[in-house]
Design a protein around this motif. Structure first.
Motif, PDB file in Angstrom:
ATOM      1  N   ARG A 289       0.859  -1.186   0.000  1.00  0.00           N
ATOM      2  CA  ARG A 289       0.000   0.000   0.000  1.00  0.00           C
ATOM      3  C   ARG A 289       0.895   1.235   0.000  1.00  0.00           C
ATOM      4  N   LEU A 290       0.764   2.046  -1.027  1.00  0.00           N
ATOM      5  CA  LEU A 290       1.649   3.186  -1.226  1.00  0.00           C
ATOM      6  C   LEU A 290       1.162   4.393  -0.424  1.00  0.00           C
ATOM      7  N   GLU A 291       2.113   5.244  -0.039  1.00  0.00           N
ATOM      8  CA  GLU A 291       1.781   6.423   0.769  1.00  0.00           C
ATOM      9  C   GLU A 291       1.093   7.505  -0.072  1.00  0.00           C
ATOM     10  N   GLN A 292       1.462   7.617  -1.344  1.00  0.00           N
ATOM     11  CA  GLN A 292       0.880   8.621  -2.229  1.00  0.00           C
ATOM     12  C   GLN A 292       0.342   7.952  -3.485  1.00  0.00           C
ATOM     13  N   PRO A 293      -0.701   8.470  -4.078  1.00  0.00           N
ATOM     14  CA  PRO A 293      -1.215   7.898  -5.328  1.00  0.00           C
ATOM     15  C   PRO A 293      -0.163   7.991  -6.428  1.00  0.00           C
TER      16      PRO A 293
ATOM     17  N   ILE B 153      10.882   2.056  -9.869  1.00  0.00           N
ATOM     18  CA  ILE B 153      10.733   3.503 -10.019  1.00  0.00           C
ATOM     19  C   ILE B 153       9.243   3.831 -10.005  1.00  0.00           C
ATOM     20  N   VAL B 154       8.856   4.807  -9.185  1.00  0.00           N
ATOM     21  CA  VAL B 154       7.454   5.194  -9.012  1.00  0.00           C
ATOM     22  C   VAL B 154       7.317   6.689  -9.287  1.00  0.00           C
ATOM     23  N   TRP B 155       6.362   6.993 -10.156  1.00  0.00           N
ATOM     24  CA  TRP B 155       6.022   8.392 -10.429  1.00  0.00           C
ATOM     25  C   TRP B 155       4.700   8.701  -9.728  1.00  0.00           C
TER      26      TRP B 155
ATOM     27  N   THR C  20      10.482   8.437  -7.242  1.00  0.00           N
ATOM     28  CA  THR C  20      11.278   7.685  -6.260  1.00  0.00           C
ATOM     29  C   THR C  20      11.800   6.414  -6.899  1.00  0.00           C
ATOM     30  N   SER C  21      13.041   6.055  -6.504  1.00  0.00           N
ATOM     31  CA  SER C  21      13.662   4.801  -6.951  1.00  0.00           C
ATOM     32  C   SER C  21      14.005   3.989  -5.705  1.00  0.00           C
ATOM     33  N   THR C  22      13.400   2.830  -5.588  1.00  0.00           N
ATOM     34  CA  THR C  22      13.539   1.994  -4.389  1.00  0.00           C
ATOM     35  C   THR C  22      14.169   0.659  -4.766  1.00  0.00           C
ATOM     36  N   PRO C  23      15.197   0.160  -3.986  1.00  0.00           N
ATOM     37  CA  PRO C  23      15.787  -1.160  -4.281  1.00  0.00           C
ATOM     38  C   PRO C  23      14.739  -2.267  -4.186  1.00  0.00           C
TER      39      PRO C  23
END
Length: 475
Positions: free
Chosen positions: A34-38, A73-75, A82-85
């Motif tokens: 569940r992501l913090e931002q849409p 990578i999330v836009w 954001t780029s998350t391992p």
């Protein structure tokens, strides 16, 4: 609990979780975050490692495809990027369940997965449990497991006693030989138990430790008693310095007395004429050999001791030069222990007792015309399983020889009653008994220094040595 520890222990639930600092997904499984931002768009760095599905702007579905590391990578809709391992590792939960079912008493085995690597940590009670863990991990990863049970692999990792004995040496047991080739029960060095099953597994780091003691102390008692009996009775004569030409019966008196009465050896250096030689002798001998050594060695490693000596025998090298080869003799033992479970110890033991004989043997192979020393050798080789503190007895009656020789004048020696006057009789007997008692025990080093044999010796004072005649002084 950290994200790595939770993932390595297999405690990450399949339900939706909050967006972490790094995404950890087991291979072949999925996770919903569940992501913090849409979000507006999502991309994965290496699609071969993981795949994704955007369920809705606030939920992300991740699928682990193969072990490896990449990034996600999330836009966001607000314009942020954001780029998350993203780590995809092996699923260790089924392996942990299997190890717990097969080895219920081993509660300290820990398995960690990080990318393509699999780490085994913790401790096990003995080498047999470590070998079992190695086999289960190898089978889980698709490797080939050796045939037989883990115990057979441990026992097969050490070469059997006597493997290096040449065929010509095996036939010389308990018999005179030109020269010994060293103690024959050689046990070759072997790799540590358990190494064969874990070798060749890619991406596995084995950090398992063995808790229990793996040092074996072997108490050995080697006892040999050899009895020989030789009796000869007769009268022989020679022509010049030749060999005996005949024999006559004599009375039960010593050789020196008979030679003096019959005047048979007045001119020992003459080259012509006849000479009488009288033999009326009885000879009895007893040889006792006893050794009580104590040897300590690691499980799977060879222990060896020798109490005896060395000789050098001449041999001809390839270029025709005469070289000297070192040979050993005495009381020796080679053994290789392997610690199993429940206090069981597999023991490969090869004792030997060898002694030089008085007679020598001419060896034409040396091309030196040298008389080589002869040796009598008795050895054994066996492999057994014992519990700690038990005694194993090897040996018994090894040799019981009787030899009777009668030399008689043709026709005259066959005459009843008086025929005994024309015969020379020799009687010999030899009996050899060898017993080897071994007793293994698991030990560990002691903090206190043991007492030495020299600690009780006190040098004598001048008065005690020269006046009292004592070789050791009083305390």
């Amino acid at each position: 609990m950290s994200a790595f520890a939770a993932f390595a222990a297999g405690t990450v639930p399949a339900a939706a979780v909050a967006s972490p600092s790094s995404y950890l997904v087991p291979m072949g499984e999925s996770r919903v975050y569940r992501l913090e931002q849409p979000v507006k768009r999502v991309a994965v760095g290496n699609p071969e490692v993981a795949d994704f599905i955007v369920l809705n702007p606030s939920e992300l579905y991740l699928l682990g495809k193969k072990p490896g590391a990449t990034n996600l990578i999330v836009w966001t809709r607000s314009g942020g990027i954001t780029s998350t391992p993203l780590q995809v590792s092996r699923n260790v939960v089924p392996l942990q369940v299997l190890l717990k079912a097969v080895l219920p008493k081993e509660t300290d085995i820990r398995i960690f997965a990080w990318g393509p690597a699999l780490v085994l940590a913790g401790s096990v009670s003995d080498a047999l449990a470590a070998e079992s863990v190695n086999r289960l991990v190898k089978a889980y990863l698709g490797g080939t497991v050796p045939g037989g049970n883990p115990e057979s692999t441990l026992l097969g990792s050490a070469a059997a006693p006597g493997a290096s004995v040449p065929a010509s040496t095996l036939g010389a047991a308990n018999s005179p030989s030109a020269a010994p080739s060293g103690l024959p029960g050689a046990i070759n060095s072997a790799p540590a138990p358990g190494a064969s099953a874990s070798a060749g597994i890619p991406g596995v780091v084995n950090l398992l430790k063995i808790r229990d003691q793996q040092q074996v102390r072997l108490e050995v008692r080697i006892a040999e008693v050899s009895r020989s009996y030789i009796e000869s009775l007769g009268l022989g004569w020679t022509q010049g310095k030749g060999s005996p030409q005949g024999s006559l019966m004599t009375g039960f008196v010593s050789n020196a007395t008979l030679n003096l009465l019959l005047n048979t050896d007045r001119t020992p250096n003459t080259t012509v004429g006849n000479r009488l030689q009288v033999e009326a002798e009885r000879k009895t001998s007893l040889i006792k050999i006893l050794a009580e050594p104590t040897i300590v060695t690691m499980s799977g490693q060879e222990g060896y001791f020798l109490v005896g000596g060395k000789i050098y025998t001449p041999t001809v090298s390839t270029n025709g030069a005469v070289d000297y080869v070192e040979r050993t003799y005495g009381v020796g033992l080679r053994f290789t222990p392997v610690v199993l479970d429940a206090g069981r110890i597999s023991l490969k033991v090869a004792p030997e007792v060898s002694e030089p004989l008085k007679e020598a043997i001419f060896s034409g192979a040396t091309a030196t015309g040298t008389l080589l020393p002869a040796f009598k050798t008795s050895y054994a080789s066996t492999t057994v399983q014992m519990k700690e503190g038990e005694n194993l007895v090897i040996g018994g009656l090894l040799r019981d020889n009787h030899n009777n020789v009668i030399r008689a004048v043709p026709l005259l020696g066959d005459i009843p009653v008086i025929g005994a006057l024309f015969r020379r009789t020799e009687k010999s007997a030899e009996t050899t008994e060898l017993m080897v008692i071994v007793r293994p025990a698991l030990v560990k080093a002691a903090a206190t220094a043991p007492e030495l044999p020299t600690d009780r010796f006190v040098p004598p004072t001048g008065k005690e040595l020269f006046i009292d005649g004592k070789l050791q002084g009083s305390r």
